[in-house]
Enzyme design. Structure first.
Site, PDB file in Angstrom:
ATOM      1  N   ASP A  28       0.924  -1.306   0.431  1.00 28.47           N
ATOM      2  CA  ASP A  28      -0.052  -0.318   0.393  1.00 28.47           C
ATOM      3  C   ASP A  28       0.384   1.214  -0.303  1.00 28.47           C
ATOM      4  O   ASP A  28       2.029   1.221   0.564  1.00 28.47           O
ATOM      5  CB  ASP A  28      -0.627  -0.594   1.252  1.00 28.47           C
ATOM      6  CG  ASP A  28      -1.876  -0.763   0.915  1.00 28.47           C
ATOM      7  OD1 ASP A  28      -2.450  -0.662   0.043  1.00 28.47           O
ATOM      8  OD2 ASP A  28      -2.384  -1.664   2.081  1.00 28.47           O
ATOM      9  N   GLU A  40      -3.599  18.053   6.940  1.00 25.81           N
ATOM     10  CA  GLU A  40      -2.620  18.579   5.819  1.00 25.81           C
ATOM     11  C   GLU A  40      -2.465  20.246   5.930  1.00 25.81           C
ATOM     12  O   GLU A  40      -1.609  20.478   6.287  1.00 25.81           O
ATOM     13  CB  GLU A  40      -3.554  18.519   4.768  1.00 25.81           C
ATOM     14  CG  GLU A  40      -3.565  17.373   3.219  1.00 25.81           C
ATOM     15  CD  GLU A  40      -4.069  16.429   3.995  1.00 25.81           C
ATOM     16  OE1 GLU A  40      -4.986  16.303   5.179  1.00 25.81           O
ATOM     17  OE2 GLU A  40      -4.386  14.943   3.387  1.00 25.81           O
TER      18      GLU A  40
END
Lengths: 193, 564, 700
Positions: free
Chosen positions: C313, C354
């Protein structure tokens, strides 16, 4: 069921193959060989005065002093069946044979005692009917033959050329050993008289 | 004296063999794969006709068990017919010499011998078997036992190449195609060449002649050329006459000798190329071929050295006992190495009379499993036994489950491979041990001292390896040897062949793992070295005690000038 | 919690373990245990034979010091092999015992008939519901059906930071033996006692249920067959010698006594690898455990070495999992500071990683200190699915006009501008496209319908990961990155991380399909997963490593569990698998290569006097190339060497052959040189040395 089909197939294929490889093939080959190489395929027989006296490929027994001797034979030159001594390298029997043959060859051919006798004259051949000896082995026998046949020096020289002429070189110049066919040589010898 | 002239003959032979290998090998690859080739127009009709007559649907594949059963049944009938032909030959046609029926044990031994591609001869051809038995019995088995070996090899190749498949091909097709596209045409070609050199090919009776000195000599004849061609091509080796290719009628000239030697290794060598071609990498084929050629040259060198070396017992060197003048020492030794590398077993000089180390090389060649080119088909699949073992042992060392050509080598393959090593090994050691202490075994000896032991060891080695050559001083036409050797030949043949078919079946079912940089490569110099190491250590070490008490001790004794 | 309960590395040779192993190695003389190892069983049978002869002789009033020593060393050979196995098992056992003690002390509070009953954890049934409060140890594996709690899983994972376990989602699985730190949860037990995760770990660690792996079985077959071959070679020898004795006309002296034959056999059969084979397997598992990976079977550990393709992943494995702001790119006429200021303001209340990274970047690059939203009375506009934007509205104050700051995808900002009749600047459009092209995510910042510039949000690739992938490539393993990103982003990250291939915009079923496809092409696939939707893929993969932090479903589906939940662990697992196989191959090669020297020691000892003339040495004494002093010392030296080599290779068996990712051919060349050629030469030297020593101290 599977097994049964396989058994049937086995028998059928075996029958077909027997006809093909066991009958048609050798028969066809015989026909071709007889047509193309009639003499060779029948045993390369040699005739003397219209009479077959042997095969150039099968050694004959020569024990008379008047003839060139061939190689020792474990079967006494009787090719039924062909065969060898099968004596091993540490065999006492073989050792004795070699000593005896060496002595015999040197004595009978009036050779000096330390003569190196060509090994093919000391050892029996593989087939028992090896038709060849080396040209050295033939040359060493000249004195005996000349004496037995009562040849003078001049005729003895001819004898030498006779051997020379009978040397078969290696095939195509490099295959096999140079050699002399004893039967052919003796036939030629008889013609010399 | 060993001269450049001798080296020249050896080199010429090896070069000729090398050049013909890819030519014949490429052709065979096309034939076995059923692809079109230049003989298709000639043979495709007869081929299909045979399938039709035999009730065979050539497109039907078989799983390995069906394949093996078909093979065994077919071989059984081949054996059985040959057995019967001998038992009743006096009542059958083409018996001009009026030869009597053959005893049951000798018939059994001979029938097993030819069915298993061994061609051990406890009999002398010219005084035992009628023309009919030689042709319809022996020639047929010469073809079919060779084709059987090729069939197994083709099946094994399919096992390697096929992905998750059950079927490894059709036995009948794999049997018939090599016979009519390869063996038969080559046999015809070689027969004609042999006849041109003076090999007899006739149905005439034996010739009785009066010799120059006035004695009587009976010269045996017969349809020999056609049999000799296939005996060499099919690595069978059974001679028409007793002294095999030492007999001037079987092998009259140096050129016929060259051709016969070429025929011994021609198909086995080419099959290695065929193998590479069919598994999709000629490099794989050449790697194995390189190993074989390397071992061949090394063993040949030892053998030549020994034979030209002086023998203090008879105070000679380059002894000629059992050899023919026209071939000399070099061609005799070259032949002995070739015939034991392949499972041929024909001889042009008597192995019993070779120096101890040359006899040792001949023995060793067979003990290794005849994997140096080897018998047709059998040599290639025998080599793959060692490849499987090498891949398994060395493959682990790169840290992966061992794989060969993308196929994982797992417990089942290892089990079958070791079975194939174990079967002939057991035959050689057990029967040799019995024979070397029991009177039934010892009474047949032709030589005493360590050489006598070598004779026994050689006999069972030859039987187990399906070679057929002999230390012929040993008289094996006894009930004891006829039976034990027949058992040995059967185990040596089917104890290897059936496990190999099992491997074929098992491999076919597997997936193909694409190669990566983590894959153990099997077409490299390193692999070749490893393979040779495994062959020598696994193949030869077992026999080290036996060999040391046979040829090795004899060699040391010979150097001391001792005789027995 | 007691740290010793963790699965922590133990020293290779621990005093306690060695003592225990010594005891155990005598227990392993039991025939039922010995028969499992055919090679060593054969040695034991040989030992019994020589012992019998020794005793029989002694009853007859005769004592052979030679036979006695041979017998002792043969028994030692078996003992050493037993010891190798015992010591490999011992380390696992010590760890298992600690875990077992812990489990047995747990008391469960079972909810029953409205009340709570206290019972021992070992009598819990599947389906029962237990209550765990702060300070309780969770009695067995289960799922949280009610509540939320922080749990200390360090007993299992060694990871000290607590994890959150709550009902209803991917984090509902709890493991027996872990401890609730806060709050209260209801747990439904999902596994029977004796079959919990902890139980499985205990039995795996202990090796009690150890079964031979496929490769081990194959190797055992090979070794057994070699033993049979040598058994044939040795048992046929007396007949051959008897022939030679009578052929040489020598007096029938007994050259081949049974003890000598047994010695020869024991020396020839592959005892080195035979004696160490199970120790290698056990310690392979042990190495995994010490890396905090529990393989549910040895088969999985072995398969790990074969892996051709690794599925990884992107998030969490290759990258840190969060995109981080790395650059502010202002639009024409806008200063960097203004953009940074606006960006920071818009993100102050944004608690996403973020958002935080934008605040941090503005602070680091432009010295803008973080302000709190309440200080400036700003109104935070959260991100919604409809607007695809977040931002802040700062009311007009102190002469500064109202500021409406928005940040969002370029599409979102574009439509915002369009609503207000403004256009998106062409130049910025280019910048945005370029950022996307480079695999990063562009965020556009606008203030009062004026575009200020863009923020580059970048997926940060973990340090050193590129080197790991390069290593894998050398091992012949292809890496495939799975990501939900768009192809452009995925390609950029793939290039940066150095993976061989990637699948972008991957749906959960894509993983499964990819695995199936690779497997159909014959490749072995390894993967790491944690979520419930990974379970089918984990089950399908040949080596599926579930992270311990993952769901119960994922843990059940994989064939290994990584207690550290460290996705790069797969690489170590592959290496461990390779080491396991390599060690087996190397010792097999070594063992077989040894035979050459042993032959040269023993065969001349047996046959040296054959065909001797006038009392001189027999011709075969020429084979005594090591010039060993006497036949007896030759045989004894070989037997002693054979026994000692087992004990001296135990550390190698336990540690494993060194593996470096240098490609198959190079690895092979190295191992052949060390273990093949070394195996040929070493015994020549070793046997000679032993011969010198035993003659020096007059053992013979």
């Amino acid at each position: 069921m599977q097994l049964k089909t396989q058994i049937i197939s086995s028998i059928k294929i075996l029958a077909i193959m027997t006809i093909l490889a066991g009958v048609l093939y050798p028969v066809l080959m015989t026909v071709i060989a007889q047509l193309v190489f009639p003499n060779k395929s029948n045993g390369s027989m040699i005739e003397k005065k219209g009479e077959v006296i042997g095969s150039e490929l099968i050694a004959q027994k020569f024990q008379s002093d008047k003839y060139f001797w061939g190689r020792p034979s474990a079967i006494d030159y009787n090719p039924l069946p062909s065969g060898a001594s099968n004596l091993g390298p540490t065999s006492k029997a073989l050792k004795d044979f070699v000593e005896e043959r060496r002595k015999h060859f040197i004595e009978k051919n009036f050779l000096p005692p330390n003569t190196i006798v060509p090994t093919e004259m000391l050892f029996a051949s593989g087939s028992g009917i090896d038709p060849h000896i080396s040209h050295e082995a033939a040359s060493l026998q000249l004195d005996r033959i000349a004496q037995a046949r009562g040849f003078d020096e001049q005729k003895k020289a001819l004898l030498k050329t006779l051997v020379q002429n009978h040397i078969e070189a290696p095939q195509f110049g490099f295959l096999g050993e140079p050699r002399v066919n004893v039967l052919k040589l003796n036939l030629a010898l008889d013609e010399k008289k | 004296m060993f001269t450049f002239y001798d080296i020249g003959q050896v080199v010429f032979y090896l070069v000729a063999l090398t050049i013909l290998t890819p030519l014949l090998g490429g052709y065979m690859a096309r034939v076995f794969a059923g692809e079109k080739n230049f003989l298709t127009p000639v043979f495709s009709k007869p081929e299909n006709f045979i399938y039709k007559l035999g009730g065979i649907i050539s497109a039907n594949g078989m799983d390995w068990k069906t394949y093996a059963v078909a093979l065994l049944i077919f071989n059984f009938f081949g054996f059985f017919i040959l057995f019967l032909l001998q038992l009743f030959q006096s009542s059958l046609p083409l018996n001009s010499q009026g030869l009597p029926n053959v005893s049951w044990d000798l018939s059994l031994n001979t029938a097993v011998s030819f069915m298993t591609n061994t061609n051990w001869q406890s009999y002398a051809g010219e005084t035992t078997l009628s023309y009919l038995v030689q042709m319809a019995g022996l020639i047929v088995q010469n073809f079919l036992s060779a084709a059987t070996g090729i069939a197994v090899m083709i099946a094994l190749i399919r096992g390697i190449v096929r992905k998750t498949a059950n079927d490894i091909g059709n036995f009948w097709v794999d049997l018939i195609r090599p016979t009519i596209y390869v063996l038969l045409p080559l046999a015809i070609l070689f027969t004609i060449l042999f006849a041109g050199q003076g090999v007899v090919q006739t149905f005439s009776n034996y010739k009785v002649v009066t010799t120059l000195e006035g004695a009587q000599q009976t010269i045996p004849l017969g349809p020999a050329a056609s049999q000799i061609a296939i005996k060499q091509l099919g690595t069978n080796g059974g001679g028409f006459f007793n002294s095999n290719s030492a007999h001037p009628f079987e092998n009259p000239t140096p050129f016929s000798n060259f051709l016969e030697m070429l025929a011994i290794l021609l198909i086995p060598s080419a099959l290695v190329y065929t193998y590479g071609k069919m598994v999709g990498s000629t490099r794989q084929g050449w790697t194995l071929w390189g190993c074989m050629m390397f071992l061949f040259v090394v063993l040949l060198t030892i053998s030549l050295w020994s034979e030209y070396h002086s023998n203090p017992v008879s105070q000679t060197s380059a002894g000629m006992e059992g050899k023919e003048t026209r071939f000399g020492v070099t061609n005799s030794v070259l032949w002995s190495v070739a015939t034991t590398s392949a499972s041929n077993g024909s001889v042009n000089a008597m192995h019993d009379s070779l120096t101890p180390l040359s006899g040792f090389i001949a023995l060793l060649n067979i003990m290794l499993g005849e994997i140096i080119f080897g018998g047709v088909g059998a040599g290639m699949y025998g080599m793959l036994v060692f490849v499987v073992l090498t891949v398994f042992i060395a493959g682990l060392m790169v840290g992966r489950t061992p794989e060969y050509l993308g196929k994982k080598i797992e417990a089942f393959e290892v089990k079958m491979a070791v079975l194939a090593v174990l079967a002939p090994c057991a035959v050689i050691l057990v029967f040799s041990a019995i024979s070397s202490v029991m009177n039934v075994g010892l009474s047949s000896l032709g030589n005493s001292g360590p050489h006598g032991f070598s004779e026994i060891l050689y006999a069972f080695t030859s039987a187990a390896g399906n070679n057929g050559s002999a230390f012929a001083g040993l008289n094996t036409n006894t009930l004891f040897y006829n039976i034990t050797m027949a058992i040995g030949m059967l185990i040596g043949r089917f104890g290897v062949l059936v496990p190999m078919l099992a491997i074929a079946g098992s491999l076919a079912r597997k997936k193909i793992i694409p190669a990566s940089s983590g894959t153990f490569k099997t077409d490299t110099f390193l692999f070749a070295l490893l393979l040779i190491g495994v062959i020598l250590i696994v193949g030869a070490l077992t026999f080290f005690p036996a060999l040391s008490l046979g040829p090795i001790v004899e060699h040391l004794l010979m150097l001391k000038g001792q005789s027995f | 919690m007691d740290q010793s309960l963790n699965i922590k590395p133990t020293a290779l040779f621990d005093k306690v373990i060695i003592l225990q192993a010594l005891k155990d190695s005598f227990k392993k003389f039991h025939p039922n245990l010995l028969i499992k190892n055919p090679v060593m069983f054969l040695v034991a049978v040989g030992s019994v034979i020589t012992t019998y002869i020794l005793i029989e002789d002694m009853i007859g009033g005769y004592f052979s010091a030679f036979n006695f020593q041979i017998t002792v060393w043969l028994w030692f050979t078996v003992l050493f092999a037993n010891f190798a196995e015992a010591i490999a098992e011992g380390r696992g056992k010590a760890q298992a015992n600690a875990l077992r003690n812990q489990r047995n002390q747990i008391v469960a509070k079972v909810k029953s008939n409205g009340g709570i009953a206290l019972i021992n954890a070992s009598s819990l049934r599947k389906g029962e519901i237990v209550i765990c409060e702060a300070g309780d140890v969770i009695p067995a594996d289960g799922i949280v059906i009610e509540g939320i709690a922080s749990v200390d899983e360090s007993a299992i994972t060694g990871e000290s930071a607590p994890v959150i376990r709550e009902s209803g989602d991917d984090r509902s699985a709890v493991t027996g033996g872990t401890k609730v730190l806060s709050d209260k949860i209801l747990i439904q037990i999902t596994s029977e006692q004796g079959n919990t995760f902890l139980d499985r770990i205990i039995s795996l660690v202990e090796g009690s249920k150890r079964q031979k792996t496929p490769n081990e079985i194959a190797l055992t077959i090979l070794l057994s067959a070699l033993s049979i071959i040598f058994l044939l070679a040795v048992s046929s020898l007396p007949a051959f010698v008897q022939y030679s004795v009578s052929a040489s006309g020598q007096s029938t002296q007994n050259l081949v006594t049974l003890p000598i034959l047994v010695s020869l056999l024991v020396c020839l059969i592959p005892t080195t690898i035979g004696g160490l084979l199970s120790a290698i397997g056990i310690s392979g598992m042990d190495r995994l455990i010490r890396q905090n990976v529990i393989a549910t079977s040895g088969r999985a550990a072995e398969a790990a070495g074969d892996v051709d393709v690794l599925l990884l992943d992107k998030t969490g494995t290759i990258t840190f999992g969060n995109r981080m702001a790395t650059e502010f790119i202002p639009a024409d006429g806008i200063s960097n500071e203004r953009l940074a200021d606006a960006a920071q303001l818009s993100s102050l209340a944004d608690e996403t990683p973020e958002g935080r990274s934008i605040v941090v970047l503005a602070k680091e690059k432009y010295g803008l200190r973080g302000r709190t939203v309440s200080d400036i009375a700003a109104h935070f506009v959260p991100f919604t699915a409809q607007t695809q934007m977040s931002g802040v509205d700062i009311p007009a104050r102190d002469g500064i006009a109202q500021r409406i700051i928005r940040k969002g995808s370029s599409e979102a900002i574009k439509s915002l501008l369009k609503q207000n009749g403004k256009f998106f600047p062409q130049v910025l459009q280019k910048i945005v496209e370029e950022i996307a092209h480079q695999g990063s995510t562009p965020l556009v910042v606008s203030e009062n319908n004026e575009v200020l510039g863009a923020i580059r949000l970048k997926d940060v690739v973990k340090g050193g990961i590129k080197e790991r992938f390069a290593q894998l490539r050398k091992m012949g393993i292809r890496t495939v990155m799975i990501t939900g990103d768009n192809p452009l982003t995925a390609a950029a990250i793939a290039a940066e991380a150095g993976v061989d291939d990637f699948i972008a915009q991957a749906k959960p079923e894509d993983k499964l399909n990819l695995i199936r496809e690779e497997q159909a092409n014959g490749r072995l696939v390894g993967m790491i997963g944690d979520g419930t939707n990974d379970a089918p893929a984990l089950a399908q993969a040949d080596v599926g490593i579930a992270m311990n932090s993952g769901t119960q479903a994922a843990r059940e589906a994989g064939n290994m569990v990584d207690l550290d939940s460290n996705p790069t662990k797969l690489i170590e697992v592959v290496e461990t698998g390779k080491k396991l196989l390599m060690t087996r191959g190397a010792l097999t090669t070594f063992s077989i290569a040894n035979d050459v020297a042993k032959y040269f020691a023993i065969i001349p000892a047996i046959t040296g006097t054959l065909y001797a003339v006038n009392g001189s040495a027999g011709p075969l004494s020429a084979l005594n190339i090591m010039k060993l002093a006497s036949p007896e010392s030759a045989v004894l030296s070989a037997v002693i060497f054979n026994a000692l080599i087992i004990i001296s290779l135990i550390p190698l068996a336990l540690r494993g052959v060194k593996y470096r990712a240098i490609g198959a051919s190079a690895v092979l060349r190295k191992n052949i040189l060390i273990y093949g050629v070394g195996g040929l030469i070493a015994p020549f030297i070793g046997i000679k040395l032993i011969d010198i020593v035993i003659n020096w101290i007059n053992l013979i």
